[in-house]
Design an enzyme around this catalytic site. Structure first.
Site, PDB file in Angstrom:
ATOM      1  N   ASP A  37       0.928  -1.147  -0.101  1.00 37.86           N
ATOM      2  CA  ASP A  37      -0.086  -0.036  -0.124  1.00 37.86           C
ATOM      3  C   ASP A  37       0.925   1.198  -0.051  1.00 37.86           C
ATOM      4  O   ASP A  37       1.946   1.319   0.562  1.00 37.86           O
ATOM      5  CB  ASP A  37      -0.716   0.003   1.290  1.00 37.86           C
ATOM      6  CG  ASP A  37      -1.953   0.978   1.135  1.00 37.86           C
ATOM      7  OD1 ASP A  37      -2.478   1.268  -0.070  1.00 37.86           O
ATOM      8  OD2 ASP A  37      -2.718   1.280   1.990  1.00 37.86           O
TER       9      ASP A  37
ATOM     10  N   HIS B 166      -7.308   9.774   5.965  1.00 43.30           N
ATOM     11  CA  HIS B 166      -6.706   8.625   6.633  1.00 43.30           C
ATOM     12  C   HIS B 166      -6.811   9.150   8.017  1.00 43.30           C
ATOM     13  O   HIS B 166      -6.692  10.195   8.278  1.00 43.30           O
ATOM     14  CB  HIS B 166      -5.185   8.591   6.266  1.00 43.30           C
ATOM     15  CG  HIS B 166      -4.826   7.805   4.988  1.00 43.30           C
ATOM     16  ND1 HIS B 166      -3.984   8.637   4.105  1.00 43.30           N
ATOM     17  CD2 HIS B 166      -5.393   6.721   4.566  1.00 43.30           C
ATOM     18  CE1 HIS B 166      -4.021   7.628   2.905  1.00 43.30           C
ATOM     19  NE2 HIS B 166      -4.867   6.735   3.085  1.00 43.30           N
ATOM     20  N   GLY B 167      -6.888   8.307   8.834  1.00 40.32           N
ATOM     21  CA  GLY B 167      -7.040   8.313  10.242  1.00 40.32           C
ATOM     22  C   GLY B 167      -8.339   8.687  10.737  1.00 40.32           C
ATOM     23  O   GLY B 167      -9.352   8.082   9.961  1.00 40.32           O
TER      24      GLY B 167
ATOM     25  N   HIS C 153     -10.046   5.004   0.271  1.00 45.20           N
ATOM     26  CA  HIS C 153      -9.050   4.846   1.073  1.00 45.20           C
ATOM     27  C   HIS C 153      -9.684   5.652   2.282  1.00 45.20           C
ATOM     28  O   HIS C 153     -10.388   6.496   2.046  1.00 45.20           O
ATOM     29  CB  HIS C 153      -7.549   5.229   0.876  1.00 45.20           C
ATOM     30  CG  HIS C 153      -6.768   4.587  -0.148  1.00 45.20           C
ATOM     31  ND1 HIS C 153      -5.627   3.915   0.289  1.00 45.20           N
ATOM     32  CD2 HIS C 153      -7.107   4.299  -1.354  1.00 45.20           C
ATOM     33  CE1 HIS C 153      -5.269   3.182  -0.666  1.00 45.20           C
ATOM     34  NE2 HIS C 153      -6.003   3.622  -1.759  1.00 45.20           N
ATOM     35  N   GLY C 154      -9.211   5.091   3.501  1.00 42.46           N
ATOM     36  CA  GLY C 154      -9.851   6.151   4.645  1.00 42.46           C
ATOM     37  C   GLY C 154     -11.130   5.633   5.058  1.00 42.46           C
ATOM     38  O   GLY C 154     -11.976   6.801   5.205  1.00 42.46           O
ATOM     39  N   ALA C 155     -11.541   4.456   4.768  1.00 41.54           N
ATOM     40  CA  ALA C 155     -13.000   4.269   5.025  1.00 41.54           C
ATOM     41  C   ALA C 155     -13.332   4.119   6.552  1.00 41.54           C
ATOM     42  O   ALA C 155     -14.515   4.087   6.872  1.00 41.54           O
ATOM     43  CB  ALA C 155     -13.345   2.998   4.290  1.00 41.54           C
ATOM     44  N   SER C 156     -12.393   4.000   7.409  1.00 48.53           N
ATOM     45  CA  SER C 156     -12.907   3.885   8.798  1.00 48.53           C
ATOM     46  C   SER C 156     -13.443   5.106   9.268  1.00 48.53           C
ATOM     47  O   SER C 156     -13.156   6.280   9.012  1.00 48.53           O
ATOM     48  CB  SER C 156     -11.417   3.656   9.436  1.00 48.53           C
ATOM     49  OG  SER C 156     -11.001   2.590   9.435  1.00 48.53           O
TER      50      SER C 156
ATOM     51  N   ASN D 159     -10.706   0.409   1.413  1.00 41.43           N
ATOM     52  CA  ASN D 159      -9.383   0.440   2.539  1.00 41.43           C
ATOM     53  C   ASN D 159      -9.950   0.515   4.053  1.00 41.43           C
ATOM     54  O   ASN D 159     -10.318   1.588   4.395  1.00 41.43           O
ATOM     55  CB  ASN D 159      -8.268   0.926   2.055  1.00 41.43           C
ATOM     56  CG  ASN D 159      -7.757   0.543   0.807  1.00 41.43           C
ATOM     57  OD1 ASN D 159      -8.180  -0.410   0.017  1.00 41.43           O
ATOM     58  ND2 ASN D 159      -6.380   0.818   0.773  1.00 41.43           N
TER      59      ASN D 159
ATOM     60  N   THR E 242      -7.778   2.427  10.458  1.00 42.17           N
ATOM     61  CA  THR E 242      -7.937   2.975  11.658  1.00 42.17           C
ATOM     62  C   THR E 242      -8.745   2.109  12.628  1.00 42.17           C
ATOM     63  O   THR E 242      -8.514   1.818  13.774  1.00 42.17           O
ATOM     64  CB  THR E 242      -8.219   4.471  11.609  1.00 42.17           C
ATOM     65  OG1 THR E 242      -7.349   5.024  10.897  1.00 42.17           O
ATOM     66  CG2 THR E 242      -8.689   4.972  13.011  1.00 42.17           C
TER      67      THR E 242
END
Length: 288
Positions: free
Chosen positions: A81, A187-188, A215-218, A237, A240
């Site tokens: 990644d 992200h995060g 990306h950064g799906a949390s 993705n 976190t």
């Protein structure tokens, strides 16, 4: 069974779903993800962060994940990644990664294209033409490996968003097989509620046929992830929330397992349970 990442994702999109990808810093987490995928009867992607891949034991972890994928009862892909170092990419592929996100998103547009093209040429020249390349267009805020809060790009200046007008040219010139986009995801941890730019995502989706990646799906609500899958987002993705869940279990249970004779096996079992439960939830969400 190991699967080509692009084939795995395209197959999911044909069924109206997306494939979850989970960052695995260790083998315990990877085992849990594969176990959840096998129970769900669905494919998944094991991600290796660039700092992990560059660590002394990074190649060994990648090789272990490759072996785990080969022996899985469902399709599993192994991806390096967010990598921008060509030497690291080649080393990860040699260790067993079968796909890579060539991340030139922090570079000027032409340099981003040049990086992706150069990596593709290096891989092809070394007999690795079957390695799948994901590229990224647009800039994601936040830190991939640490859960610091970040404002969603949707509420920040538009410069961080993917420029949909560049998508056709970028995909054509790079030959990327998947495209990671910035549409308000970060992200995060999100500061406040995530606000995805559906207008930007829709405009991107009509400009390219290759699968898109979020990306950064949390922290993004489940119903929005399902909505994204209907707009050609075939790979999502997670990092976190997976880390947060595992660390919560460790914080709660370490003292108890010390009192139980430093029962590391039981602690690792609960670590795996936390990772498996999160992966199972993600697999259910994206299968809708």
């Amino acid at each position: 069974m190991r699967a080509r990442l692009d084939h795995l994702v395209s197959s999911a999109l044909q069924q109206g779903s997306a494939v979850p990808a989970f960052t695995c810093y260790d083998f315990t987490t990877a085992l849990a993800v594969v176990s959840a995928a096998e129970e769900a009867g669905r494919g998944a992607i094991l991600l290796v962060a660039p700092k992990t891949a560059a660590s002394p034991n990074g190649p060994r972890l990648i090789a272990a994940l490759r072996g785990l994928a080969d022996g899985a009862g469902v399709p599993i892909a192994v991806q390096l990644d967010h990598a921008a170092d060509p030497e690291l990419i080649l080393a990860a592929v040699a260790a067993g990664a079968d796909s890579v996100l060539v991340d030139g998103s922090s570079l000027p547009y032409e340099d981003n294209i040049a990086l992706v093209r150069s990596v593709r040429a290096d891989l092809d020249g070394r007999g690795n033409a079957d390695v799948v390349i994901e590229a990224e267009l647009g800039g994601l805020a936040g830190d991939e490996d640490r859960a610091f809060g970040a404002d969603a790009a949707g509420s920040a200046p538009a410069a961080g968003l993917t420029d949909s007008g560049q998508v056709e040219d970028f995909v054509s010139r790079t030959g990327a097989q998947l495209l990671a986009v910035a549409v308000g995801n970060v992200h995060g941890k999100y500061q406040g509620e995530p606000r995805l730019r559906w207008d930007v995502l829709q405009d991107i989706a009509v400009r390219t046929r290759i699968p898109l990646v979020l990306h950064g799906a949390s922290g993004i609500p489940a119903e929005e992830l399902v909505k994204a899958a209907a707009m050609n987002v075939g790979k999502v993705n997670f990092n976190t929330e997976l880390r947060t869940g595992v660390l919560a279990v460790l914080e709660e249970r370490v003292s108890a397992h010390r009192a139980d004779g430093e029962n590391l096996q039981a602690l690792l079992g609960q670590w795996g349970d936390a990772a498996r439960n999160f992966a199972a939830d993600a697999l259910r969400t994206l299968a809708r």
